[in-house]
Design a protein around this motif. Structure first.
Motif, PDB file in Angstrom:
ATOM      1  N   ARG A  57      -2.185   3.152  -1.487  1.00 62.40           N
ATOM      2  CA  ARG A  57      -2.801   3.523   0.357  1.00 62.40           C
ATOM      3  C   ARG A  57      -4.198   4.083   0.227  1.00 62.40           C
ATOM      4  NH1 ARG A  57      -2.552   1.795   5.732  1.00 62.40           N
ATOM      5  NH2 ARG A  57      -0.304   1.274   4.927  1.00 62.40           N
TER       6      ARG A  57
ATOM      7  N   LEU B 115       0.820  -0.995  -0.349  1.00 63.27           N
ATOM      8  CA  LEU B 115      -0.563  -0.089   0.182  1.00 63.27           C
ATOM      9  C   LEU B 115       0.965   1.198   0.229  1.00 63.27           C
ATOM     10  CD1 LEU B 115      -2.753  -0.458   2.387  1.00 63.27           C
ATOM     11  CD2 LEU B 115      -2.977  -1.235   0.263  1.00 63.27           C
ATOM     12  N   ASP B 116       2.299   1.117   0.096  1.00 58.76           N
ATOM     13  CA  ASP B 116       3.140   2.107   0.709  1.00 58.76           C
ATOM     14  C   ASP B 116       4.288   2.201  -0.231  1.00 58.76           C
ATOM     15  OD1 ASP B 116       1.343   3.631   2.676  1.00 58.76           O
ATOM     16  OD2 ASP B 116       1.727   1.684   3.384  1.00 58.76           O
TER      17      ASP B 116
END
Length: 266
Positions: A193, A126-127
Motif C-alpha cells: 500500500r 495491499l497489506d
C-alpha cells in the motif's frame, strides 16, 4: 508460447502473446492461478483487444518453471517478471494484475519503473495479513511450515480450494505455492500500500462491490488512485463478471481527452 530465462540457474518464465499495437499490456495472475484461464476471455474482448498483450505465468505457476531453490518473495517475483519483460522488449507496459499478481505488479513498478506506465490492480493484496489455520487462500497456506505443507498441507488445501482454483493450483510447484503465500501474507517493507501511494503512474484498484468500501480508500484517492467497485462478482472479478471487468478496465486504461493520463496531484 514465448519464454525467457529469468534466474541465474536458467529457469524460464513463459507467456502467451497476442499481437497488436504498443504500448504492451501485461496480464498477471494471482496465487495458485495462471493467466490464460483467468484472462483470455477479457483480453480478447473488443473493448480491450488490438493491443500487444502478454499473458504471463509467474515462476512456480502455470506453464512457467517451478524451481525449488527460488525464494518466491514478492521482490523476487517482480525481478523475474522484469527480466521476462526486458527479454520480450517491453517498456512502459500497462499491467492488469489480479490478487497476488497485483502485489507483484506494485513491487515491479517501484523497482523497475521504466517497465510500467499504468496499473490496474484487480482485488490486489495491499497489506500484510495474519496466517489463519484452516482457512482458504494465502492465510491458510501460510499457516503451515514448509515441511508441514509438503507433507500434508498440499492435500488439505486442495480439499478447501474448490474445483476452479484447484484446476490451476495443482499446476503450481508445492514449494512455490507455500513460499509465495508466506511472503504475500508477510508483505513488503514498505508495504505494498505504501509503495502504491508513492507511484507516479496512473493507478486503478478494482474491487468487488459486495465487499464494501476498500479500507484506506480515502488516502488512495487523495494520492490519485482510482478506486472502482465492480458489481455482481467475487474475488475473481474477470471470471464472475467479465463484462463489468472489461468496462472498468477499459475506462482505467483510457487517458482523459487531451491528457497523458498521469495524475497531476492529490
Amino acid at each position: 508460447m514465448h519464454s525467457a530465462v529469468v534466474t541465474p540457474g536458467g529457469d524460464r518464465m513463459r507467456w502467451v502473446e497476442l499481437p497488436g499495437a504498443e504500448p504492451c499490456r501485461v496480464y498477471v495472475h494471482g496465487l495458485g492461478a495462471a493467466s490464460l484461464p483467468y484472462f483470455t476471455e477479457v483480453a480478447v474482448h473488443p473493448q480491450l483487444a488490438g493491443r500487444r498483450s502478454l499473458l504471463v505465468d509467474l515462476l512456480g505457476h502455470g506453464i512457467s518453471d517451478r524451481p525449488t531453490d527460488f525464494d518466491y518473495t514478492l521482490e523476487a517475483h517482480a525481478d523475474a517478471l522484469a527480466a521476462a519483460l526486458e527479454a520480450a522488449g517491453v517498456a512502459g507496459a500497462e499491467l492488469i494484475a489480479h490478487s497476488m499478481g497485483g502485489s507483484v505488479a506494485i513491487v515491479l513498478a517501484a523497482r523497475h519503473p521504466r517497465l510500467v506506465s499504468r496499473l490496474v490492480l484487480v482485488d490486489a493484496n495491499l497489506d500484510p495479513l495474519t496466517p489463519a489455520p484452516g482457512t482458504g487462500g494465502s492465510r491458510g497456506i501460510a499457516a503451515y511450515s514448509e515441511e508441514e505443507f509438503l507433507a500434508r498441507g498440499w492435500a488439505e488445501v486442495g480439499e478447501r480450494a474448490g474445483p476452479h482454483w484447484w484446476s490451476t493450483m495443482r499446476l503450481a510447484g508445492r514449494e512455490a505455492l507455500h513460499r509465495s503465500a508466506t511472503h504475500l501474507v508477510r508483505g513488503t517493507s514498505p508495504t505494498m500500500r505504501e509503495l502504491l501511494l508513492k507511484l507516479a503512474v496512473p493507478r486503478t484498484c478494482l474491487l468487488p462491490e459486495a465487499d464494501g468500501p476498500l479500507p484506506g480508500a480515502d488516502a488512495l484517492v487523495r494520492a490519485g488512485v482510482q478506486v472502482v467497485a465492480v458489481p455482481d462478482c467475487g474475488h475473481n472479478i474477470m471470471l464472475d463478471n467479465p463484462a463489468g471487468f472489461v468496462r472498468a478496465t477499459a475506462a482505467a486504461l483510457t487517458p482523459p481527452s487531451g491528457a497523458d493520463g498521469r495524475p497531476t496531484g492529490p
